[in-house]
Structures are given as structure tokens and as C-alpha cells.
Design an enzyme around this catalytic site. Structure first.
Site, PDB file in Angstrom:
ATOM      1  CD  GLU A 209       0.880  36.723   7.397  1.00  0.00           C
ATOM      2  OE1 GLU A 209      -0.255  36.242   7.247  1.00  0.00           O
ATOM      3  OE2 GLU A 209       1.179  37.445   8.383  1.00  0.00           O
TER       4      GLU A 209
ATOM      5  N   GLY B 213      -2.135  33.101   8.179  1.00  0.00           N
ATOM      6  CA  GLY B 213      -3.513  32.882   7.759  1.00  0.00           C
ATOM      7  C   GLY B 213      -4.412  32.371   8.871  1.00  0.00           C
TER       8      GLY B 213
ATOM      9  CD  GLU C  71      -3.938  37.085   6.783  1.00  0.00           C
ATOM     10  OE1 GLU C  71      -3.973  38.119   6.116  1.00  0.00           O
ATOM     11  OE2 GLU C  71      -3.376  36.032   6.397  1.00  0.00           O
TER      12      GLU C  71
ATOM     13  CB  ALA D 179       0.166  29.520   3.746  1.00  0.00           C
TER      14      ALA D 179
END
Length: 258
Positions: free
Chosen positions: A132, A109, A112, A64
Site C-alpha cells: 500500500e 487487501g 490482509e 482493493a
């Protein structure tokens, strides 16, 4: 500026996250554009394999965009979390085989996104992890679900709860990475994998992927029924007949995806 660059080489699509100055971090505009590209790939019959990569040599994606995140209110944060989850679910659901070419940092992310792909090829000096919890949040784009399904619950909990960063070789030992390559041979290794996939029947690739992915979420008997139905889908195809003919004529098959 285009946040996503899409390149097609015959039946291979290469999707590049194009924010190298921000280490390919996900802001809302990039996610929106990525979602549109993924939807176009899903319905494109000419695309048989998809590669996701990051622009530049530093990062696949660091996750992010925290600079953007600082400017968002709670509703906008929820919007972004929903969007990234929606887009990564669409990537995971692509009928074509997918490869994450991890050319550098892959955090949060970014990791991910790699986990949403079927295969992960990493350059040997890449660093990656679901980091995170070190930011007082949790993986919110599939990481808490896809990582344990890939490497097991205990290992996934260890990595997520410690926010540990792994080098490429460590990630391969954990089962997160398919291939580790030196930087000079990185693209060669990526294309070695995609070439191996592209050599096979495209409908068979999609049906095999569907059978494995769908069957893994059910019991063995139901999975075997899914496998049978997937096989039956292939029986009337021209490619199946072409494969038998090519075998008898001792030549490489020419698949048309029909």
C-alpha cells in the site's frame, strides 16, 4: 454474477473470490457478499474448517479495486475501508480454523485477507506483499496489526514501509506462509492440511483456537485461565467420550461436534 462462490464438501467450506478478470480485486459488492457468507459460516454447525481461495490461476486477490476506487468520493472510500476491515475481522473471528489458499498474486487487501486466516498455503510461483505505501496509502484492513503479531515488529515494518513484494519461499522464511507447494501439488497440499484439521474433534479445534487467539492478547496468568475455561467446555461433550472409546477399541473416532 456471484462475486463469492461457496462450496461445501462434507464439513469443509470452500469460499472462492470470483472476479478472475479483475484478479479478484475487492469492490464494495464483493465485500458485502463476502461478509454475508462469512456470517453464515460462523453459525453453521456443519462447517468445521474454512478455505478461502481466488478464482483462476493468476491471483488470490490483488486487493482493493483501484478502478472502482478512482470513481469514489472521500466518504465512499471511508465506507469501503470500514467494510473491508469489518469483513476481515469477522473472518479472523470465525470459530472454525481457516486456511488461505494463495494460488497467485496476493497484494494489499488480498494479503490482509490471508493474514486474517489461521494458515496460509502458497503456490511456489505466488507473489505477495503489503504494497500500500507504494500507492501513498497504508494497509487498512488489519495489515499493520496482524503482520507484526505474526512475524515481529521489525520485519513487519521493513515489509510495510518498503512495500516489498515477496515470492512464496521468501514469505515462508519471514514466517508469513505455512506451506509452499508446486502448482501441480498445490490443491493436494491445501487438502492435506484441511484433512489433518478435520480428523480432530471439531469442538476441541474451536476451543483451542479460541484459547490461543484470546490468550495472546492478555497476560500469561489470564491466558492460563482462558485455557482452563476452554478445557472445561470440552469435558461434557460426546466427542471427548467417543475419543476415549475409539482409543480403547483401536479405531478412528467418529466425531459429531457434540
Amino acid at each position: 454474477m456471484e462475486f463469492i462462490v461457496l462450496e461445501q464438501k462434507k464439513h469443509l467450506a470452500i469460499v472462492t473470490l470470483n472476479r478472475p478478470d479483475s484478479m479478484n480485486a475487492f469492490n464494495y459488492d464483493l465485500l458485502t457478499e463476502l461478509g454475508q457468507v462469512v456470517e453464515a459460516l460462523r453459525i453453521n454447525p456443519d462447517i468445521r474448517v474454512v478455505v478461502f481461495q481466488g478464482a483462476g490461476e493468476k491471483a488470490f486477490s490483488v486487493g482493493a479495486d483501484l478502478k472502482e476506487r478512482k470513481t469514489l468520493n472521500e466518504q465512499q472510500v471511508k465506507r469501503n475501508i470500514y467494510k473491508i476491515g469489518e469483513v476481515f475481522n469477522a473472518i479472523a473471528a470465525l470459530p472454525q480454523p481457516t486456511v488461505a489458499a494463495i494460488n497467485g498474486y496476493a497484494f494489499g487487501g488480498g494479503m490482509e485477507l490471508a493474514l486474517a486466516c489461521d494458515f496460509r498455503v502458497a503456490v511456489e510461483d505466488a507473489i505477495m506483499g503489503l504494497t500500500e505505501t507504494s500507492l501513498a496509502i497504508i494497509p487498512g484492513a488489519g495489515g499493520t496489526q496482524r503482520l507484526p503479531r505474526l512475524i515481529g515488529e521489525a520485519k513487519a515494518l521493513e515489509l510495510i514501509l518498503t512495500a516489498r513484494r515477496l515470492n512464496a519461499h521468501e514469505a515462508k522464511e519471514y514466517g508469513m506462509v505455512t506451506v509452499v507447494a508446486s502448482r501441480p501439488s498445490f490443491l493436494e497440499e491445501v487438502h492435506s492440511l484441511t484433512d489433518a484439521l478435520l480428523a480432530n474433534g471439531p469442538i476441541a479445534l474451536q476451543q483451542a483456537k479460541f484459547a490461543v487467539k484470546t490468550g495472546m492478547n492478555t497476560d500469561l496468568y489470564s491466558g492460563l485461565q482462558i485455557e482452563r475455561k476452554s478445557y472445561e467446555t470440552i469435558i461434557p461433550t460426546e466427542d471427548r467420550v467417543e475419543a476415549l472409546l475409539a482409543f480403547s477399541e483401536k479405531r478412528p473416532p467418529v466425531f459429531k461436534g457434540k
